[in-house]
Motif scaffolding. Structure first.
Motif, PDB file in Angstrom:
ATOM      1  N   SER A 390      68.459 -71.987  16.851  1.00  0.00           N
ATOM      2  CA  SER A 390      67.293 -71.871  17.729  1.00  0.00           C
ATOM      3  C   SER A 390      65.978 -72.402  17.628  1.00  0.00           C
ATOM      4  CB  SER A 390      67.145 -70.153  18.009  1.00  0.00           C
ATOM      5  OG  SER A 390      66.786 -69.738  16.658  1.00  0.00           O
ATOM      6  N   LEU A 391      65.627 -72.520  16.296  1.00  0.00           N
ATOM      7  CA  LEU A 391      64.363 -73.061  15.830  1.00  0.00           C
ATOM      8  C   LEU A 391      64.525 -74.711  16.015  1.00  0.00           C
ATOM      9  CD1 LEU A 391      61.809 -72.035  14.581  1.00  0.00           C
ATOM     10  CD2 LEU A 391      62.726 -72.669  12.287  1.00  0.00           C
ATOM     11  N   ALA A 392      65.772 -75.362  15.681  1.00  0.00           N
ATOM     12  CA  ALA A 392      65.763 -76.574  16.044  1.00  0.00           C
ATOM     13  C   ALA A 392      65.710 -76.918  17.624  1.00  0.00           C
ATOM     14  CB  ALA A 392      67.081 -76.999  15.629  1.00  0.00           C
ATOM     15  N   PHE A 393      66.400 -76.214  18.184  1.00  0.00           N
ATOM     16  CA  PHE A 393      66.466 -76.247  19.800  1.00  0.00           C
ATOM     17  C   PHE A 393      65.014 -76.436  20.260  1.00  0.00           C
ATOM     18  CE2 PHE A 393      65.912 -73.919  23.780  1.00  0.00           C
ATOM     19  CZ  PHE A 393      66.733 -74.812  24.626  1.00  0.00           C
ATOM     20  N   ILE A 394      64.173 -75.308  19.793  1.00  0.00           N
ATOM     21  CA  ILE A 394      62.616 -75.621  20.170  1.00  0.00           C
ATOM     22  C   ILE A 394      61.973 -76.821  19.917  1.00  0.00           C
ATOM     23  CG2 ILE A 394      60.659 -74.329  20.268  1.00  0.00           C
ATOM     24  CD1 ILE A 394      62.362 -73.110  22.125  1.00  0.00           C
ATOM     25  N   GLU A 395      62.206 -76.980  18.634  1.00  0.00           N
ATOM     26  CA  GLU A 395      61.410 -78.302  17.885  1.00  0.00           C
ATOM     27  C   GLU A 395      61.996 -79.481  18.430  1.00  0.00           C
ATOM     28  OE1 GLU A 395      62.004 -77.049  13.787  1.00  0.00           O
ATOM     29  OE2 GLU A 395      59.974 -76.366  13.719  1.00  0.00           O
ATOM     30  N   GLU A 396      63.099 -79.820  18.842  1.00  0.00           N
ATOM     31  CA  GLU A 396      63.579 -80.991  19.278  1.00  0.00           C
ATOM     32  C   GLU A 396      63.040 -81.014  20.737  1.00  0.00           C
ATOM     33  OE1 GLU A 396      67.847 -80.774  19.282  1.00  0.00           O
ATOM     34  OE2 GLU A 396      67.544 -80.709  16.944  1.00  0.00           O
ATOM     35  N   ASN A 397      62.909 -79.968  21.696  1.00  0.00           N
ATOM     36  CA  ASN A 397      62.527 -80.144  22.885  1.00  0.00           C
ATOM     37  C   ASN A 397      61.099 -80.035  23.286  1.00  0.00           C
ATOM     38  OD1 ASN A 397      65.173 -80.492  24.374  1.00  0.00           O
ATOM     39  ND2 ASN A 397      65.605 -78.485  23.361  1.00  0.00           N
ATOM     40  N   ASN A 398      60.281 -79.749  22.131  1.00  0.00           N
ATOM     41  CA  ASN A 398      58.714 -79.644  22.415  1.00  0.00           C
ATOM     42  C   ASN A 398      58.064 -80.265  21.138  1.00  0.00           C
ATOM     43  OD1 ASN A 398      58.582 -77.230  24.700  1.00  0.00           O
ATOM     44  ND2 ASN A 398      60.302 -76.763  23.166  1.00  0.00           N
ATOM     45  N   THR A 399      56.648 -80.568  21.578  1.00  0.00           N
ATOM     46  CA  THR A 399      55.714 -81.041  20.563  1.00  0.00           C
ATOM     47  C   THR A 399      55.110 -79.675  20.203  1.00  0.00           C
ATOM     48  OG1 THR A 399      55.393 -82.987  21.843  1.00  0.00           O
ATOM     49  CG2 THR A 399      53.826 -82.620  19.924  1.00  0.00           C
ATOM     50  N   VAL A 400      55.386 -79.589  18.773  1.00  0.00           N
ATOM     51  CA  VAL A 400      54.961 -78.312  18.247  1.00  0.00           C
ATOM     52  C   VAL A 400      53.409 -78.551  17.737  1.00  0.00           C
ATOM     53  CG1 VAL A 400      55.109 -76.630  16.383  1.00  0.00           C
ATOM     54  CG2 VAL A 400      57.104 -77.568  17.632  1.00  0.00           C
ATOM     55  N   LEU A 401      52.619 -77.839  18.147  1.00  0.00           N
ATOM     56  CA  LEU A 401      51.080 -78.102  17.503  1.00  0.00           C
ATOM     57  C   LEU A 401      50.798 -77.161  16.531  1.00  0.00           C
ATOM     58  CD1 LEU A 401      49.473 -77.959  20.923  1.00  0.00           C
ATOM     59  CD2 LEU A 401      49.970 -79.958  19.598  1.00  0.00           C
ATOM     60  N   LEU A 402      51.416 -75.881  16.308  1.00  0.00           N
ATOM     61  CA  LEU A 402      51.205 -75.018  15.286  1.00  0.00           C
ATOM     62  C   LEU A 402      52.316 -74.188  15.160  1.00  0.00           C
ATOM     63  CD1 LEU A 402      47.786 -73.080  15.042  1.00  0.00           C
ATOM     64  CD2 LEU A 402      49.697 -71.937  14.733  1.00  0.00           C
ATOM     65  N   LYS A 403      52.548 -73.687  14.032  1.00  0.00           N
ATOM     66  CA  LYS A 403      53.717 -72.621  13.648  1.00  0.00           C
ATOM     67  C   LYS A 403      53.610 -71.958  12.550  1.00  0.00           C
ATOM     68  CE  LYS A 403      58.542 -73.771  11.923  1.00  0.00           C
ATOM     69  NZ  LYS A 403      59.276 -74.724  11.663  1.00  0.00           N
ATOM     70  N   GLN A 404      54.112 -70.851  13.025  1.00  0.00           N
ATOM     71  CA  GLN A 404      53.605 -69.692  11.881  1.00  0.00           C
ATOM     72  C   GLN A 404      55.072 -68.797  11.937  1.00  0.00           C
ATOM     73  OE1 GLN A 404      50.755 -66.394  12.670  1.00  0.00           O
ATOM     74  NE2 GLN A 404      49.386 -68.039  11.774  1.00  0.00           N
ATOM     75  N   SER A 405      55.563 -68.336  10.698  1.00  0.00           N
ATOM     76  CA  SER A 405      56.670 -67.645  10.532  1.00  0.00           C
ATOM     77  C   SER A 405      56.566 -66.547   9.754  1.00  0.00           C
ATOM     78  CB  SER A 405      57.781 -68.578  10.609  1.00  0.00           C
ATOM     79  OG  SER A 405      58.373 -68.225   9.080  1.00  0.00           O
ATOM     80  N   THR A 406      57.134 -65.572  10.089  1.00  0.00           N
ATOM     81  CA  THR A 406      57.447 -64.202   9.051  1.00  0.00           C
ATOM     82  C   THR A 406      58.906 -64.166   8.986  1.00  0.00           C
ATOM     83  OG1 THR A 406      57.507 -62.618  10.804  1.00  0.00           O
ATOM     84  CG2 THR A 406      55.493 -62.903   9.858  1.00  0.00           C
ATOM     85  N   GLN A 407      59.680 -63.222   8.447  1.00  0.00           N
ATOM     86  CA  GLN A 407      60.956 -63.079   8.099  1.00  0.00           C
ATOM     87  C   GLN A 407      61.528 -63.195   9.338  1.00  0.00           C
ATOM     88  OE1 GLN A 407      61.764 -59.767   5.546  1.00  0.00           O
ATOM     89  NE2 GLN A 407      63.363 -60.818   4.256  1.00  0.00           N
ATOM     90  N   GLU A 408      61.376 -62.334  10.333  1.00  0.00           N
ATOM     91  CA  GLU A 408      61.870 -62.393  11.460  1.00  0.00           C
ATOM     92  C   GLU A 408      61.474 -62.835  12.616  1.00  0.00           C
ATOM     93  OE1 GLU A 408      64.208 -57.836  11.566  1.00  0.00           O
ATOM     94  OE2 GLU A 408      61.859 -57.959  11.664  1.00  0.00           O
ATOM     95  N   THR A 409      60.393 -63.373  12.795  1.00  0.00           N
ATOM     96  CA  THR A 409      59.688 -63.942  14.037  1.00  0.00           C
ATOM     97  C   THR A 409      58.998 -65.326  13.623  1.00  0.00           C
ATOM     98  OG1 THR A 409      59.197 -61.674  14.343  1.00  0.00           O
ATOM     99  CG2 THR A 409      58.041 -63.515  15.793  1.00  0.00           C
ATOM    100  N   VAL A 410      59.422 -66.142  14.320  1.00  0.00           N
ATOM    101  CA  VAL A 410      58.597 -67.513  14.183  1.00  0.00           C
ATOM    102  C   VAL A 410      57.857 -67.696  15.777  1.00  0.00           C
ATOM    103  CG1 VAL A 410      60.481 -68.948  15.145  1.00  0.00           C
ATOM    104  CG2 VAL A 410      58.587 -69.995  13.687  1.00  0.00           C
ATOM    105  N   GLN A 411      56.343 -68.104  15.596  1.00  0.00           N
ATOM    106  CA  GLN A 411      55.868 -68.372  16.711  1.00  0.00           C
ATOM    107  C   GLN A 411      55.111 -69.893  16.437  1.00  0.00           C
ATOM    108  OE1 GLN A 411      52.912 -65.008  16.672  1.00  0.00           O
ATOM    109  NE2 GLN A 411      53.764 -64.890  18.789  1.00  0.00           N
ATOM    110  N   MET A 412      55.344 -70.325  17.748  1.00  0.00           N
ATOM    111  CA  MET A 412      55.035 -71.958  17.922  1.00  0.00           C
ATOM    112  C   MET A 412      53.993 -72.056  18.995  1.00  0.00           C
ATOM    113  SD  MET A 412      58.500 -73.879  16.834  1.00  0.00           S
ATOM    114  CE  MET A 412      59.376 -72.165  17.354  1.00  0.00           C
ATOM    115  N   VAL A 413      52.909 -72.869  18.822  1.00  0.00           N
ATOM    116  CA  VAL A 413      52.207 -73.202  20.001  1.00  0.00           C
ATOM    117  C   VAL A 413      52.569 -74.639  20.205  1.00  0.00           C
ATOM    118  CG1 VAL A 413      49.999 -73.910  20.794  1.00  0.00           C
ATOM    119  CG2 VAL A 413      50.015 -71.940  19.165  1.00  0.00           C
ATOM    120  N   VAL A 414      53.144 -74.955  21.594  1.00  0.00           N
ATOM    121  CA  VAL A 414      53.990 -76.086  21.829  1.00  0.00           C
ATOM    122  C   VAL A 414      53.127 -76.679  23.091  1.00  0.00           C
ATOM    123  CG1 VAL A 414      55.904 -75.508  21.009  1.00  0.00           C
ATOM    124  CG2 VAL A 414      55.470 -75.097  23.466  1.00  0.00           C
ATOM    125  N   GLN A 415      53.317 -78.044  23.117  1.00  0.00           N
ATOM    126  CA  GLN A 415      52.697 -78.671  24.252  1.00  0.00           C
ATOM    127  C   GLN A 415      53.469 -78.714  25.493  1.00  0.00           C
ATOM    128  OE1 GLN A 415      51.291 -82.267  22.820  1.00  0.00           O
ATOM    129  NE2 GLN A 415      50.392 -83.060  24.618  1.00  0.00           N
TER     130      GLN A 415
END
Ligand code: ASP
Ligand code: MG
Length: 415
Positions: A390-415
């Motif tokens: 799921s992470l790869a799916f988002i990262e391939e399809n978006n430009t990630v400006l900022l990323k932050q993650s905890t054990q269960e949750t990842v948050q990305m600010v994307v363009q």
């Protein structure tokens, strides 16, 4: 007892109202209390009416008549010419006119609640009358006699003790009630509202006070999905979600259920069903005690219209506690919602939402003290229970400006 909540989408037109009757016939309505919100987009329409009234805009009369025509055309489609419901609808509009012609308050929020609440009064009057016509014998209930609040207009807090007492002493489990969500009354006798989308919460209050066996929210979707189908092609149904997980999802912005709704249910372990009013006998989703989510799928939550702001000191010294506290005081004062924070030695980044269009006023103030870079039009993407895929799916399809993650949750600010 059981509590049913039907939202605006379920009664957006005459066919919607007919469908509510069908759903009740299909699933039964013994020992049930029904909470209903305004029809379709009528809360928005009433909001525009309040703005036009306050700003003395010439569109006021047009908006007022559009609202009346909308409701009356539904009435025309559902009832015979002489039906008594017409009088009830007329009374609501003439009381609205009287209020607006005679009141002299400047308090926008006060007027808002007195006006916008009429959308719920109208919908419940119409639906209650229609169900009675269809042999679904019911009693219309003015919820303001039961839901007691403080006097914070547009965001009233419920007085649980008084409300609980009123509900317990008033509600007869053998009667089918139709009542309003979203609205209540304060000590001074004025109508208050519980905040937008607050009908779920009203239903939760009834469920709690009546020790209901369950609360069912009837929606135009199958149940709670793991992603918003507007943005993701293969959104899947979640069969079960724990109370805590539902609160987490709401926190990150999933528009599943009004966040305040869950807590009262969790306290008494009352299951919450989210079901389709189109396929009412399908299983839908249940929010209950137990495993986090089933099936365990990554859940995608999308928040659009974000600003990514990065702030450094003018002399590139470290960002210190005092700086951060100053920045947050500004955000608080300008009603800026902060959705994500990331701190490094010399810069401090935040992903924010400027709901009240105040950021442009704030920016020059921040720029006096800091070097500020702003990236607008960003999207905040949250994945709960993320997987490598799921992470790869988002990262391939978006430009990630900022990323932050905890054990269960990842948050990305994307363009
Ligand atoms: N009618 C209100 C709103 O649209 C309350 C609700 O639908 O829950 O915000
Ligand atoms: Mg609504």
């Amino acid at each position: 007892m059981e509590i049913f909540k039907f939202g605006g989408a379920s009664v957006k037109d005459a066919d919607g109202v007919r469908n509510v009757a069908k759903v009740l016939h299909r699933v039964g309505y013994d020992h049930t209390l029904i909470v209903l919100s305004a029809m379709g987009k009528m809360t928005n329409a009433f909001e525009s009416l309040v703005t036009a009234y306050m700003q003395k805009e010439t569109t006021f009369n047009i908006l007022r008549d559009e609202i009346e025509t909308f409701h009356k055309s539904i009435v025309d489609s559902l009832f015979a010419k002489q039906h008594e419901v017409r009088r009830a609808v007329d009374v609501i509009f003439s009381e609205l006119d009287d209020f607006l012609n005679t009141q002299n308050s400047e308090d926008y929020d006060f007027i808002y609640d007195q006006v916008v609440s009429r959308a719920e009064l109208l919908s419940t009057k119409i639906v209650s009358a229609y169900l009675n016509e269809q042999g679904i014998e019911n009693t219309w209930l003015d919820v303001r006699d039961l839901i007691k609040t403080n006097n914070v207009y547009r965001g009233a807090e419920v007085d649980w003790k008084l409300t609980n007492q009123a509900i317990v002493s008033h509600i007869d489990p053998n009667v089918l009630y139709i009542t309003q969500g979203f609205i209540g009354r304060n000590e001074e006798g004025y109508t208050t509202t519980l905040g937008r989308e607050g009908s779920d919460y009203s239903a939760g209050i009834f469920a709690y006070s009546l020790d209901a066996t369950s609360l069912t929210i009837w929606k135009d979707v199958e149940g709670v999905l793991n992603a918003d189908p507007r943005y993701f092609n293969d959104a899947q149904l979640l069969k079960q979600i724990s109370y805590t997980e539902a609160i987490e999802l709401a926190f990150y912005g999933a528009s599943v259920i009004h966040p305040k709704t869950i807590q009262p249910l969790q306290k008494k372990e009352i299951p919450l069903y989210v079901k389709s009013f189109i396929e009412p006998t399908n299983q839908g989703t249940v929010v209950t005690r137990g495993s986090k989510i089933d099936p365990l799928l990554p859940c995608f939550i999308v928040k659009k219209d974000q600003l990514l702001v990065s702030i450094s000191t003018l002399d590139f010294s470290f960002i210190m506690e005092q700086n951060i506290s100053d920045i947050f005081n500004y955000f608080h004062a300008y009603k800026i919602k902060v959705n994500l924070i990331q701190n490094s030695a010399i810069s401090f980044s935040v992903c924010i939402e400027d709901k009240y269009n105040q950021f442009n006023t704030l920016l020059p103030l921040l720029q006096k003290e800091f070097l500020v870079k702003v990236f607008s039009g960003a999207t905040l993407l949250t994945i709960r229970h993320f997987t490598p895929d799921s992470l790869a799916f988002i990262e391939e399809n978006n430009t990630v400006l900022l990323k932050q993650s905890t054990q269960e949750t990842v948050q990305m600010v994307v363009q």
